[in-house]
Design a protein around this motif. Sequence first.
Motif, PDB file in Angstrom:
ATOM      1  N   ALA A  69       0.872  -1.228  -0.046  1.00 14.27           N
ATOM      2  CA  ALA A  69       0.065  -0.104   0.046  1.00 14.27           C
ATOM      3  C   ALA A  69       0.957   1.327   0.106  1.00 14.27           C
ATOM      4  O   ALA A  69       1.899   1.341   0.605  1.00 14.27           O
ATOM      5  CB  ALA A  69      -0.850   0.157   1.141  1.00 14.27           C
ATOM      6  N   ALA A  70       0.520   2.222  -0.770  1.00 21.87           N
ATOM      7  CA  ALA A  70       1.047   3.430  -0.965  1.00 21.87           C
ATOM      8  C   ALA A  70       0.249   4.764  -1.491  1.00 21.87           C
ATOM      9  O   ALA A  70      -0.207   4.214  -2.537  1.00 21.87           O
ATOM     10  CB  ALA A  70       2.396   3.439  -1.765  1.00 21.87           C
ATOM     11  N   GLY A  71       0.186   5.845  -0.765  1.00 22.63           N
ATOM     12  CA  GLY A  71      -0.401   7.012  -1.418  1.00 22.63           C
ATOM     13  C   GLY A  71      -1.930   6.568  -1.289  1.00 22.63           C
ATOM     14  O   GLY A  71      -2.593   7.245  -2.355  1.00 22.63           O
ATOM     15  N   GLY A  72      -2.724   5.699  -0.647  1.00 20.01           N
ATOM     16  CA  GLY A  72      -4.048   5.516  -0.950  1.00 20.01           C
ATOM     17  C   GLY A  72      -4.554   4.636  -1.587  1.00 20.01           C
ATOM     18  O   GLY A  72      -5.480   4.151  -1.882  1.00 20.01           O
ATOM     19  N   ALA A  73      -3.542   3.845  -2.367  1.00 11.45           N
ATOM     20  CA  ALA A  73      -3.619   2.719  -3.250  1.00 11.45           C
ATOM     21  C   ALA A  73      -2.994   1.556  -2.965  1.00 11.45           C
ATOM     22  O   ALA A  73      -2.083   1.578  -2.083  1.00 11.45           O
ATOM     23  CB  ALA A  73      -3.234   3.263  -4.838  1.00 11.45           C
ATOM     24  N   VAL A  74      -3.306   0.513  -3.408  1.00 15.09           N
ATOM     25  CA  VAL A  74      -2.606  -0.895  -3.053  1.00 15.09           C
ATOM     26  C   VAL A  74      -2.056  -1.433  -4.602  1.00 15.09           C
ATOM     27  O   VAL A  74      -2.929  -1.538  -5.569  1.00 15.09           O
ATOM     28  CB  VAL A  74      -3.771  -1.946  -2.283  1.00 15.09           C
ATOM     29  CG1 VAL A  74      -2.747  -3.064  -1.930  1.00 15.09           C
ATOM     30  CG2 VAL A  74      -4.121  -1.150  -1.265  1.00 15.09           C
ATOM     31  N   ARG A  75      -1.082  -1.940  -4.490  1.00 12.13           N
ATOM     32  CA  ARG A  75      -0.463  -2.300  -5.790  1.00 12.13           C
ATOM     33  C   ARG A  75      -0.131  -3.927  -5.471  1.00 12.13           C
ATOM     34  O   ARG A  75       0.500  -4.148  -4.829  1.00 12.13           O
ATOM     35  CB  ARG A  75       0.938  -1.730  -6.016  1.00 12.13           C
ATOM     36  CG  ARG A  75       1.672  -2.087  -7.221  1.00 12.13           C
ATOM     37  CD  ARG A  75       3.032  -1.483  -7.551  1.00 12.13           C
ATOM     38  NE  ARG A  75       3.446  -1.769  -8.867  1.00 12.13           N
ATOM     39  CZ  ARG A  75       4.418  -2.636  -9.144  1.00 12.13           C
ATOM     40  NH1 ARG A  75       4.700  -3.795  -8.138  1.00 12.13           N
ATOM     41  NH2 ARG A  75       4.980  -3.033 -10.448  1.00 12.13           N
ATOM     42  N   GLY A  76      -0.739  -4.651  -6.506  1.00 12.62           N
ATOM     43  CA  GLY A  76      -0.526  -6.203  -6.444  1.00 12.62           C
ATOM     44  C   GLY A  76       0.199  -6.565  -7.569  1.00 12.62           C
ATOM     45  O   GLY A  76      -0.028  -6.144  -8.468  1.00 12.62           O
ATOM     46  N   GLY A  82      -1.096 -18.889 -11.458  1.00 13.20           N
ATOM     47  CA  GLY A  82      -2.365 -18.428 -10.855  1.00 13.20           C
ATOM     48  C   GLY A  82      -2.373 -16.898 -10.687  1.00 13.20           C
ATOM     49  O   GLY A  82      -2.994 -16.228  -9.994  1.00 13.20           O
ATOM     50  N   ALA A  83      -1.284 -16.273 -11.307  1.00 13.21           N
ATOM     51  CA  ALA A  83      -1.141 -14.831 -11.275  1.00 13.21           C
ATOM     52  C   ALA A  83      -2.434 -14.188 -11.612  1.00 13.21           C
ATOM     53  O   ALA A  83      -2.820 -13.177 -10.935  1.00 13.21           O
ATOM     54  CB  ALA A  83      -0.033 -14.342 -12.000  1.00 13.21           C
ATOM     55  N   GLU A  84      -3.208 -14.404 -12.794  1.00 15.22           N
ATOM     56  CA  GLU A  84      -4.395 -13.598 -13.324  1.00 15.22           C
ATOM     57  C   GLU A  84      -5.491 -13.820 -12.314  1.00 15.22           C
ATOM     58  O   GLU A  84      -6.163 -13.079 -11.867  1.00 15.22           O
ATOM     59  CB  GLU A  84      -4.801 -14.011 -14.551  1.00 15.22           C
ATOM     60  CG  GLU A  84      -3.429 -13.290 -15.621  1.00 15.22           C
ATOM     61  CD  GLU A  84      -4.098 -13.814 -16.940  1.00 15.22           C
ATOM     62  OE1 GLU A  84      -5.251 -14.336 -17.273  1.00 15.22           O
ATOM     63  OE2 GLU A  84      -3.369 -13.556 -17.925  1.00 15.22           O
ATOM     64  N   TRP A  85      -5.422 -15.128 -11.908  1.00 15.50           N
ATOM     65  CA  TRP A  85      -6.655 -15.511 -10.765  1.00 15.50           C
ATOM     66  C   TRP A  85      -6.468 -14.596  -9.540  1.00 15.50           C
ATOM     67  O   TRP A  85      -7.383 -14.007  -9.128  1.00 15.50           O
ATOM     68  CB  TRP A  85      -6.556 -17.062 -10.552  1.00 15.50           C
ATOM     69  CG  TRP A  85      -8.002 -17.505  -9.750  1.00 15.50           C
ATOM     70  CD1 TRP A  85      -8.926 -18.175 -10.586  1.00 15.50           C
ATOM     71  CD2 TRP A  85      -8.065 -17.734  -8.381  1.00 15.50           C
ATOM     72  NE1 TRP A  85      -9.746 -18.500  -9.289  1.00 15.50           N
ATOM     73  CE2 TRP A  85      -9.259 -18.081  -8.202  1.00 15.50           C
ATOM     74  CE3 TRP A  85      -7.325 -16.895  -7.169  1.00 15.50           C
ATOM     75  CZ2 TRP A  85      -9.945 -18.146  -6.889  1.00 15.50           C
ATOM     76  CZ3 TRP A  85      -7.716 -17.310  -6.040  1.00 15.50           C
ATOM     77  CH2 TRP A  85      -8.997 -17.800  -5.705  1.00 15.50           C
ATOM     78  N   LEU A  86      -5.191 -14.281  -9.125  1.00 14.54           N
ATOM     79  CA  LEU A  86      -5.061 -13.884  -7.696  1.00 14.54           C
ATOM     80  C   LEU A  86      -5.399 -12.394  -8.109  1.00 14.54           C
ATOM     81  O   LEU A  86      -5.815 -11.831  -7.052  1.00 14.54           O
ATOM     82  CB  LEU A  86      -3.673 -14.059  -7.441  1.00 14.54           C
ATOM     83  CG  LEU A  86      -3.143 -15.247  -6.914  1.00 14.54           C
ATOM     84  CD1 LEU A  86      -1.936 -15.604  -6.785  1.00 14.54           C
ATOM     85  CD2 LEU A  86      -4.003 -15.680  -5.422  1.00 14.54           C
ATOM     86  N   LEU A  87      -4.728 -11.805  -9.129  1.00 12.66           N
ATOM     87  CA  LEU A  87      -5.195 -10.219  -9.354  1.00 12.66           C
ATOM     88  C   LEU A  87      -6.543  -9.896  -9.520  1.00 12.66           C
ATOM     89  O   LEU A  87      -7.020  -8.853  -9.195  1.00 12.66           O
ATOM     90  CB  LEU A  87      -4.105  -9.740 -10.199  1.00 12.66           C
ATOM     91  CG  LEU A  87      -2.680  -9.852 -10.316  1.00 12.66           C
ATOM     92  CD1 LEU A  87      -1.903  -9.403 -11.562  1.00 12.66           C
ATOM     93  CD2 LEU A  87      -2.269  -8.843  -8.942  1.00 12.66           C
ATOM     94  N   GLU A  88      -6.948 -10.975 -10.242  1.00 14.33           N
ATOM     95  CA  GLU A  88      -8.641 -10.576 -10.449  1.00 14.33           C
ATOM     96  C   GLU A  88      -9.324 -10.480  -9.086  1.00 14.33           C
ATOM     97  O   GLU A  88     -10.389 -10.108  -9.028  1.00 14.33           O
ATOM     98  CB  GLU A  88      -9.234 -11.752 -11.335  1.00 14.33           C
ATOM     99  CG  GLU A  88     -10.883 -11.606 -11.758  1.00 14.33           C
ATOM    100  CD  GLU A  88     -11.237 -12.864 -12.513  1.00 14.33           C
ATOM    101  OE1 GLU A  88     -12.429 -12.778 -12.611  1.00 14.33           O
ATOM    102  OE2 GLU A  88     -10.380 -13.664 -13.057  1.00 14.33           O
ATOM    103  N   ARG A  89      -8.810 -11.468  -8.221  1.00 15.32           N
ATOM    104  CA  ARG A  89      -9.674 -11.225  -6.823  1.00 15.32           C
ATOM    105  C   ARG A  89      -9.216 -10.421  -5.818  1.00 15.32           C
ATOM    106  O   ARG A  89      -9.370 -10.306  -4.676  1.00 15.32           O
ATOM    107  CB  ARG A  89      -9.812 -12.682  -6.389  1.00 15.32           C
ATOM    108  CG  ARG A  89     -10.876 -13.435  -7.236  1.00 15.32           C
ATOM    109  CD  ARG A  89     -10.625 -15.126  -7.299  1.00 15.32           C
ATOM    110  NE  ARG A  89     -11.501 -15.661  -8.141  1.00 15.32           N
ATOM    111  CZ  ARG A  89     -11.522 -15.713  -9.293  1.00 15.32           C
ATOM    112  NH1 ARG A  89     -10.425 -15.320  -9.853  1.00 15.32           N
ATOM    113  NH2 ARG A  89     -12.392 -16.319 -10.055  1.00 15.32           N
ATOM    114  N   LEU A  90      -8.023  -9.512  -6.181  1.00 12.96           N
ATOM    115  CA  LEU A  90      -7.300  -8.822  -5.242  1.00 12.96           C
ATOM    116  C   LEU A  90      -8.254  -7.845  -4.466  1.00 12.96           C
ATOM    117  O   LEU A  90      -8.074  -7.759  -3.298  1.00 12.96           O
ATOM    118  CB  LEU A  90      -6.245  -7.858  -5.882  1.00 12.96           C
ATOM    119  CG  LEU A  90      -5.660  -7.028  -5.294  1.00 12.96           C
ATOM    120  CD1 LEU A  90      -4.663  -7.715  -4.143  1.00 12.96           C
ATOM    121  CD2 LEU A  90      -4.440  -6.008  -6.164  1.00 12.96           C
ATOM    122  N   PRO A  91      -9.075  -7.106  -4.961  1.00 13.56           N
ATOM    123  CA  PRO A  91     -10.332  -6.308  -4.231  1.00 13.56           C
ATOM    124  C   PRO A  91     -10.778  -7.174  -3.177  1.00 13.56           C
ATOM    125  O   PRO A  91     -11.116  -6.716  -2.055  1.00 13.56           O
ATOM    126  CB  PRO A  91     -11.259  -5.639  -5.420  1.00 13.56           C
ATOM    127  CG  PRO A  91     -10.502  -5.623  -6.500  1.00 13.56           C
ATOM    128  CD  PRO A  91      -9.571  -6.877  -6.664  1.00 13.56           C
TER     129      PRO A  91
END
Length: 316
Positions: A69-76, A82-91
């Motif tokens: 997390a930085a500056g009010g945003a979260v970077r994944g 499984g990378a795309e699957w994990l990022l799709e469900r990041l929120p």
Amino acid sequence: MPAARGVPRQAQAPGLVRTYVPEGPLELGLVLGPLRRGPGDPTFRAMPDGSVWRAALTPAGPGTLRVAAAGGAVRGEAWGPGAEWLLERLPGLLGADDDPAVFAPRHRVVARAWHRRPGLRLTRTGLVLESLIPSILEQKVTTDEAYRAWRLLVRKFGEPAPGPAAGGRLWVMPAPRTWALIPSWEWHRAGVDNKRASTILRAVRVAGRMEEAVRMPPAQAQARLELVPGVGPWTSAEVVQRSHGAADAVTVGDLHLPGIVGWALAGDRDADDDAMLELLEPYAGQRHRAARLILLSGTVPARRAPRMPRGDIGRL
């Protein structure tokens, strides 16, 4: 360009990236902390820079996720099949499906904790077995024993997480078939008795049916999980709290929680499950959140009895 001296070439490979901007305050440690099974969990690592690394066995395959997390945003950033699957469900992992605004504190201790920890959100992993297996390991033993068993079994039968993976110190938990093929003596060496090992074996044999539960409402999901002999309300609640972000899935059958809730809300250190549920009734629909806030408040009765005796069947 060659990799920097002393840095693994694998660490230079970028992963897939997604940026998520939460609607309100977000505290990564609070949100993702329940996914960590002890300080030595090989599937989870919190770094000094505040980032969190997580390795998971997704339906698309093993994956590694770094969240910062930085500056009010979260970077994944994610690596592996499984990378795309994990990022799709990041929120969802960071609590986007959770709605703390519907929560109304009814007790001063809860209100104070709620005010002090505005970044608390309930995570939703979308995965069942990764929470079910360690929850079974935690049945009727000390947390230290359960964490040790999880650590030993994952490191021995899992696989190294893809990507840089927090300096190569992350592991993906074993696949269902691998769990099913673990020899009896390896369970014994990890300190897991036959009852818990047999429950895990029954669960992984119906792994597909277990994972289907993530598409059900939490109560139905718990009922599905409890069809496996050896999985009861305590275990199923511990799972859906993580897999579904279930705000009302209060843990019953716990050795300490009723006394903690009873003490915090009514000064009753001897409260049982029935008394705890009665005290939490004003939070119907949000009982798990209320219990988490009570735990975060630090309001616990003084210890007056010995801890649960520790046993190590692996040394017998």
